[in-house]
Design a protein around this motif. Sequence first.
Motif, PDB file in Angstrom:
ATOM      1  N   THR A 280      -7.703  -5.240   5.272  1.00  0.00           N
ATOM      2  CA  THR A 280      -7.652  -4.092   4.713  1.00  0.00           C
ATOM      3  C   THR A 280      -8.810  -3.012   5.518  1.00  0.00           C
ATOM      4  OG1 THR A 280      -7.557  -4.983   2.556  1.00  0.00           O
ATOM      5  CG2 THR A 280      -8.510  -2.810   2.551  1.00  0.00           C
ATOM      6  N   SER A 339      -4.164   2.961  -0.849  1.00  0.00           N
ATOM      7  CA  SER A 339      -4.431   2.308  -1.945  1.00  0.00           C
ATOM      8  C   SER A 339      -3.421   2.034  -2.956  1.00  0.00           C
ATOM      9  CB  SER A 339      -5.688   3.044  -2.415  1.00  0.00           C
ATOM     10  OG  SER A 339      -6.052   2.386  -3.753  1.00  0.00           O
ATOM     11  N   SER A 342      -0.692  -0.477  -1.860  1.00  0.00           N
ATOM     12  CA  SER A 342      -0.841  -1.905  -1.576  1.00  0.00           C
ATOM     13  C   SER A 342      -1.548  -2.484  -3.015  1.00  0.00           C
ATOM     14  CB  SER A 342      -1.949  -1.926  -0.548  1.00  0.00           C
ATOM     15  OG  SER A 342      -3.300  -1.159  -1.053  1.00  0.00           O
TER      16      SER A 342
END
Length: 430
Positions: A280, A339, A342
């Motif tokens: 990430t 964001s 995912s």
Amino acid sequence: MLVPRAQSGDTFADGGTHLLARFDDPAIERAYVASEREARIPGTRFLAAIGIVTLISYIGFNPMHFPLEGVLAYNLAAGPFILLLGAIIGLTFTQVYLDKPWIDLIIFSVMAAVMVMLIDALGAQADITNISRLSMAVINLGILMVFASLGFVATARYFVVWAIILLALYAAFLLQADRSIVNKVYSFTNFTTFFTFACFVNWDIDRRARKTFAATLALEEERAKTEELLHNVLPEKVAKRLQRGETIADSYGDVSVIFVDIVGFSSLAKRLSPGHLVKTLNTVFGLADASAERFGVEKVKTVGDAYLAVVGGHSSSGRGAADAIHFAQDLIAAVAKFSGDSGIDVAIRIGIHTGNVVGGVVGSQRLAYDYWGNTMNIASRIEGVASPNGIAVSEATYLGAHDKALFTEPELMTLKGVGEMKVYRVVSED
């Protein structure tokens, strides 16, 4: 001379064990031949000069012992030989000598023909020299064979072809000679000794030169990799200055410093596995790199979950505060999309301040071009008061970009270690 860059696997044919090795890549083979011929030009000229001096010395010596007819016959053969050696010296000053290695075949084929004339002239004086025509042929053709082993430069294959033909012609000459079989066998054996020695000399010189050339290519390739790696870490101009041994210290005015920080990173670290967390983080910083490239922003470094960049520094191409804000807006939009796609709740804060900084490289390990100064500290403190997925800027940055973006009214805020400052917030474009 420019040399093609070596690729992995660029070696001699058959792994370098072949008797007459060649580089697998034709371009590298051509580069090797040209570079070796260029490197050995002084030696080739010296070798030809020795031949000229030797022939001239005999021209001066013969009249004291040979009859006029013998002197004229020798000079008629030696004259063209001298001219040919002089032509070789002249040829080494041209590009043809470097680019057309097959010319060695022509040179030494003509030289062999002239040598036969010389042998014939000397053989006619056997009563004076006490050396028969057959013995003279062994001596002079043997000398020519050794001479050619040095004169065929980076063309071992051509030399072997030429030497075998000369050996065959000598064998044919022996077959028709009026000599006993024992005499012929010993004469041929003597000549093959010259042949074997000359072939070994030519092959060994070429083999060693190829190894040196291959090692040089490998060294250049490693140097290129090192420089490429260095340029990935440092700006190219800075890398070159470091290589020259300079101390890297630069001063910049009106630099917009950008601090990016991931909101709630500690909480995020608790929720995600280590591998997922690093993935990430890498995605977010990859988005930052992409935005930096689009807007001419110079990435300085990452520290933990923070990303530091500047506009107006050493290698940035952005025009100032406006590009710093456009970078920030673009990055926030990219992170917000990531964001949503995912399902990971990721947000960032960005703080920007414009002022003077000092840039340079310190230390001797893990080198990086860094920036220092109060401007850096202020940008960091402003980032701390930005809203999630928000951009906060100083008054200096606002003044440099007030006509390029929408801002809220200034807020007078007390920043730790800085004091009271006016802080503006960039209005979201949504």
